[in-house]
Design an enzyme around this catalytic site. Structure first.
Site, PDB file in Angstrom:
ATOM      1  N   THR B 316       0.844  -1.201   0.000  1.00 27.78           N
ATOM      2  CA  THR B 316       0.000   0.000   0.000  1.00 27.78           C
ATOM      3  C   THR B 316       0.874   1.244   0.000  1.00 27.78           C
ATOM      4  O   THR B 316       0.636   2.201  -0.744  1.00 27.78           O
ATOM      5  CB  THR B 316      -0.922   0.020   1.234  1.00 27.78           C
ATOM      6  OG1 THR B 316      -1.693  -1.174   1.223  1.00 27.78           O
ATOM      7  CG2 THR B 316      -1.857   1.216   1.201  1.00 27.78           C
ATOM      8  N   GLY B 317       1.906   1.227   0.829  1.00 29.30           N
ATOM      9  CA  GLY B 317       2.822   2.366   0.870  1.00 29.30           C
ATOM     10  C   GLY B 317       3.490   2.570  -0.474  1.00 29.30           C
ATOM     11  O   GLY B 317       3.459   3.661  -1.041  1.00 29.30           O
ATOM     12  N   TRP B 319       2.629   1.616  -3.362  1.00 33.64           N
ATOM     13  CA  TRP B 319       1.698   1.997  -4.427  1.00 33.64           C
ATOM     14  C   TRP B 319       1.577   3.515  -4.546  1.00 33.64           C
ATOM     15  O   TRP B 319       1.417   4.056  -5.638  1.00 33.64           O
ATOM     16  CB  TRP B 319       0.319   1.383  -4.140  1.00 33.64           C
ATOM     17  CG  TRP B 319      -0.698   1.663  -5.209  1.00 33.64           C
ATOM     18  CD1 TRP B 319      -0.923   0.940  -6.334  1.00 33.64           C
ATOM     19  CD2 TRP B 319      -1.621   2.755  -5.247  1.00 33.64           C
ATOM     20  NE1 TRP B 319      -1.919   1.499  -7.081  1.00 33.64           N
ATOM     21  CE2 TRP B 319      -2.365   2.619  -6.439  1.00 33.64           C
ATOM     22  CE3 TRP B 319      -1.893   3.840  -4.406  1.00 33.64           C
ATOM     23  CZ2 TRP B 319      -3.370   3.524  -6.804  1.00 33.64           C
ATOM     24  CZ3 TRP B 319      -2.880   4.739  -4.774  1.00 33.64           C
ATOM     25  CH2 TRP B 319      -3.602   4.572  -5.959  1.00 33.64           C
ATOM     26  N   HIS B 320       1.688   4.202  -3.416  1.00 32.85           N
ATOM     27  CA  HIS B 320       1.483   5.656  -3.425  1.00 32.85           C
ATOM     28  C   HIS B 320       2.637   6.429  -4.029  1.00 32.85           C
ATOM     29  O   HIS B 320       2.512   7.619  -4.327  1.00 32.85           O
ATOM     30  CB  HIS B 320       1.206   6.176  -2.013  1.00 32.85           C
ATOM     31  CG  HIS B 320      -0.201   5.885  -1.562  1.00 32.85           C
ATOM     32  ND1 HIS B 320      -0.555   4.688  -1.022  1.00 32.85           N
ATOM     33  CD2 HIS B 320      -1.323   6.629  -1.614  1.00 32.85           C
ATOM     34  CE1 HIS B 320      -1.850   4.713  -0.741  1.00 32.85           C
ATOM     35  NE2 HIS B 320      -2.345   5.878  -1.103  1.00 32.85           N
ATOM     36  N   GLY B 321       3.773   5.781  -4.223  1.00 32.78           N
ATOM     37  CA  GLY B 321       4.882   6.491  -4.836  1.00 32.78           C
ATOM     38  C   GLY B 321       6.158   5.705  -4.710  1.00 32.78           C
ATOM     39  O   GLY B 321       6.324   4.920  -3.775  1.00 32.78           O
TER      40      GLY B 321
END
Lengths: 379, 455
Positions: B316-317, B319-321
């Site tokens: 999830t982390g 995925w954000h950048g």
């Protein structure tokens, strides 16, 4: 909500969008937008290179934003929105008290010091090469320093700018520095028109107080206020701050000009044309400050045939000087004005050939906070 | 193209609406498909190829997966192929630079770093296309035999660049057949105006405030300014992102699609676990369906559950950048969620509401620091300012300046982030005013960032 009401509301909302789209489509594009004093983006011509470089779409979006119908009104709606929300500023212009607008100036220390270094370097050259030439410097503050009590609460611009200017004067110690701030501040106690309320410039009256200080330092004795005939030439001047803040109820300003009994001639040195020192034409335009020295001279000269002096002055200037130069002209046979940003000859060669008696570097602190191409001092 | 621009509002949208509604129902997917390609090509003309490739590839693979439904090995092979290609594209465009930089610094090698422009929205549409193939493999949906319809789904411009992540299964029937009535058009339009107002009138304004505060240093910085700033950023990202989702959902409705909700007042949450059920719901649901549950979810041993949670939150982390701060941010929330689940959960629910709420908001504030600062030293510095009231001063003139001139805005922002917003009546004149005001702020385009280039 029922279907028919939904239909009605949808139609209203969509017509709103379509009407503005249509207006955008039908209205002619403007080239120059006087209100913001700038050229607007025109419809970009299409090319595949531009498209793939992302330039075409960027320009197109800017085109739509710039040419959007009723642009001025939208800007004022936004300005009012910011005002009502309790913001202190819009587009870098503070909503002050007493219907006075101020610039939000953040000092760029790096740029500031770089400009100081250029001046010191130039002075070193000058003292060696032309030791008889007097070089002096003065920085004109923004109105924040002169009318600080009218600033919005808790701004720290005054200390920041005051510190930067004092620091500059300390670093520039080898040069004659003329601090006009205390005198302007003293006069500001009872005089509200030292700076315009809707423009960044000082008025010609403000320039007169600066003039007194400057010519006395340069070894002349300043002329009295009554020497000139002071006349209001415009009552509807809306300046640069007004357009940025876009709050309709600020302004307008009055422009008062000082008319001299002397025989002053004003020459544009780029084409040797004689131009009016004060130009009525500008009073019907948006940027009425252009009244002084007929627009934005980059290289010009004022000669005074009424005095017996043969003293000459080189004034390295920005637009703040346009109101003070006609006053200084009473003490010099000729004043040459140069705006370095638009001056492309070798300045050193020019100075050597002209052998000026005095050189005055006089610009606004806002200009001094930018890259005003002072590298050209040594070119 | 972005929704919050005059070009979209007054040129693209009116033209697409007119053409769409003048076109007979059976050709409307073509209109949407072409409009979506144009919308995408506006920012990234070259990556339109990527879009077309994805469409063709996922179309084919899904058909093959379906065709070999009974031959387990072949079917698994095709699913694997889909994963490799889709995630490969994402990895290549989004993470290649990050990976080579990291390897370089770890092993002192000197690889050349590919500097590719990140295709806008690649993280969103990769997840969408994956959901399609995986759902076909699971037998949840039948493969789409009309490539145009699949293309419409993949490129659908309302949710293309910033979500929500729409699963194929959720709009399958609407792709084939959708009825449009005035009610839907009306609701869609209103939802769009609400989203636009959230983005332009609130997010951009608090964003401008954060842009100032985030660059302050001592002596201008103070403890209260630091808190004021991070609250502004929390509001910016919420109103920006949820505003974007609102605009997407609204536009979807106008064209006859029903997307699922993506935000549900996350800032009223009373635990971090609850926050993540209310924030970017479509992303959480995606990770749950396609990562957490396939890994075994919470059905195995405690150790396995922990492992699964760690994987999900790491991803999830990431995925954000493509940067360490995002990984850190994911793991930060993973750790808190594990703690809430295994240790403090029971204690937390017994606390008064105000304690639970403050606990959540304070942790979120530090989360946003991790999310915002890519530079670890700036991140540490800002966290220190938040934590230690005496690191600089408690308050100074700058603080008072921000309180006086942005206080009202922040209070309005905080109130509108709660369900109170639902209670505000929005009669037609108010909606028109909001729309005109948003237009005015766009004409004077001083601060209008697009936050999803990194996603």
């Amino acid at each position: 909500m029922n279907e028919s009401k939904a239909k009605r509301h949808t139609i209203y909302l969509l017509s709103l969008i379509f009407t503005l789209s249509l207006a955008f489509l039908l209205f002619d594009d403007q080239r120059f937008f006087a209100y913001e004093n700038r050229y607007l983006q025109q419809l970009p011509s299409f090319s595949l290179d531009d498209l793939f470089a992302g330039q075409y779409t960027k320009k197109f979006e800017k085109y739509v934003t710039d040419q959007f119908p009723f642009r001025k009104n939208w800007l004022q709606v936004k300005g009012m929105g910011e005002f009502i929300l309790g913001k202190a500023e819009n587009n870098g212009v503070y909503f002050g008290n007493d219907l006075r607008l101020f610039e939000r100036l953040t000092i760029d220390t790096t740029q500031w010091n770089e400009n100081i270094d250029h001046l010191l370097e130039f002075n070193n050259w000058l003292t060696v090469t032309l030791p008889q030439t007097e070089f002096s410097i003065s920085l004109i503050p923004t109105s924040s320093l002169i009318y600080p009590q009218a600033l919005p609460v808790f701004t720290n611009d005054v200390t920041q700018q005051q510190t930067a200017i004092s620091d500059a004067y300390i670093q520039l110690a080898p040069i004659e520095t003329i601090d006009v701030i205390p005198s302007l501040q003293a006069h500001a106690q009872y005089d509200k028109s030292i700076f315009f309320t809707t423009d960044h410039h000082w008025t010609q009256l403000g320039a007169f107080y600066g003039y007194e200080q400057i010519v006395n330092t340069l070894g002349f004795s300043s002329l009295a206020h009554e020497f000139w005939t002071w006349q209001d030439v415009s009552y509807d001047f809306y300046g640069s701050y007004f357009s940025k803040a876009s709050i309709p109820f600020y302004g307008p300003d009055t422009i008062t000009a000082a008319f001299s009994p002397s025989q002053l001639t004003y020459i544009n040195l780029n084409n040797y044309a004689i131009e009016p020192l004060y130009s009525e034409n500008y009073l019907s335009l948006h940027d009425q400050y252009g009244y002084f020295l007929n627009g934005t001279p980059s290289f010009a000269r004022i000669t005074n045939d009424s005095i017996d002096s043969d003293q000459t002055l080189l004034l390295i200037k920005d637009s703040y000087s346009h109101v003070i130069a006609p006053l200084l002209a009473e003490h010099y046979a000729s004043i040459t004005l140069i705006d370095l940003r638009f001056f492309n000859q070798s300045l050193r060669d020019y100075i050597m050939s002209e052998q000026f008696d005095d050189i005055l570097f006089l610009v606004g602190s806002t200009t001094f906070n930018t890259n005003m191409q002072l590298g050209k001092l040594m070119r | 193209m972005v929704f919050s621009s005059l070009t979209f509002l007054y040129i693209f949208l009116p033209i697409v609406l007119i053409v769409y509604f003048l076109t007979p129902a059976r050709f409307r997917n073509i209109v949407l498909f072409l409009a979506s390609l144009l919308f995408y090509a506006w920012g990234e003309p070259i990556y339109i190829v990527l879009m077309l490739f994805s469409t063709l590839f996922d179309y084919t693979v899904a058909l093959l997966v379906y065709r070999f439904n009974n031959q387990k090995r072949a079917k698994q092979g095709f699913v694997l192929l889909s994963l490799i290609v889709n995630l490969g594209l994402l990895g290549f465009f989004k993470y290649a630079g990050f990976i080579t930089t990291t390897v370089d610094s770890l092993f002192q090698t000197n690889m050349s770093i590919p500097s590719l422009a990140l295709p806008i929205g690649i993280s969103f549409y990769t997840f969408q296309t994956l959901s399609y193939t995986l759902d076909v493999a699971k037998g949840v949906v039948a493969p789409q035999r009309n490539i145009l319809k699949l293309g419409t789904y993949i490129t659908l411009f309302p949710q293309l660049v910033a979500g929500p992540i729409v699963r194929y299964a959720d709009i399958e029937t609407q792709l084939n057949n959708r009825q449009i009535n005035w009610m839907q058009l009306h609701d869609g339009l209103i939802r769009f105006i609400i989203g636009l107002s959230k983005k332009v009138l609130i997010a951009n304004q608090v964003g401008a405030l954060w842009a100032e505060i985030s660059t302050l240093d001592t002596p201008s910085m103070s403890w209260l300014t630091a808190w004021f700033g991070i609250i502004a950023f929390g509001l910016q990202i919420y109103f920006d992102f949820s505003g974007y989702s609102d605009m997407a959902i609204g536009l979807g409705k106008m064209f006859g699609f029903e997307f699922l909700e993506n935000f549900n007042f996350p800032y009223i949450s009373q635990s971090i676990s609850e926050f993540w059920r209310r924030w970017h719901i479509s992303l959480g649901a995606w990770f749950k369906s396609y990562v957490y549950i396939p890994l075994g979810g919470n059905r195995g041993t405690t150790a396995q559950t922990l492992r699964n949670l760690a994987i999900v939150w790491f991803l999830t982390g990431l995925w954000h950048g493509a940067n360490w701060n995002f990984i850190l941010w994911g793991l930060y929330f993973g750790t808190i969620i594990i703690c809430e689940r295994f240790f403090i959960g029971n204690w937390l629910v017994q606390q008064p509401r105000i304690v639970r709420h403050s606990y959540t908001l304070i942790l979120l504030a530090f989360g946003w620091v991790l999310f915002y600062f890519e530079d670890m030293s700036l991140m540490g510095q800002y966290s220190y300012w938040l934590l230690n009231p005496f690191a600089t001063t408690i308050l100074n003139t700058t603080t008072l300046y921000y309180f006086t001139h942005f206080g009202l805005l922040l209070v309005i922002g905080c109130l509108l982030a709660t369900p109170l917003r639902k209670k505000i009546p929005l009669p037609l004149p108010i909606l028109i005013c909001l729309f005109l005001l948003a237009t005015a702020y766009l004409v004077d385009a001083s601060f209008n960032p697009f936050l999803y280039f990194r996603f």
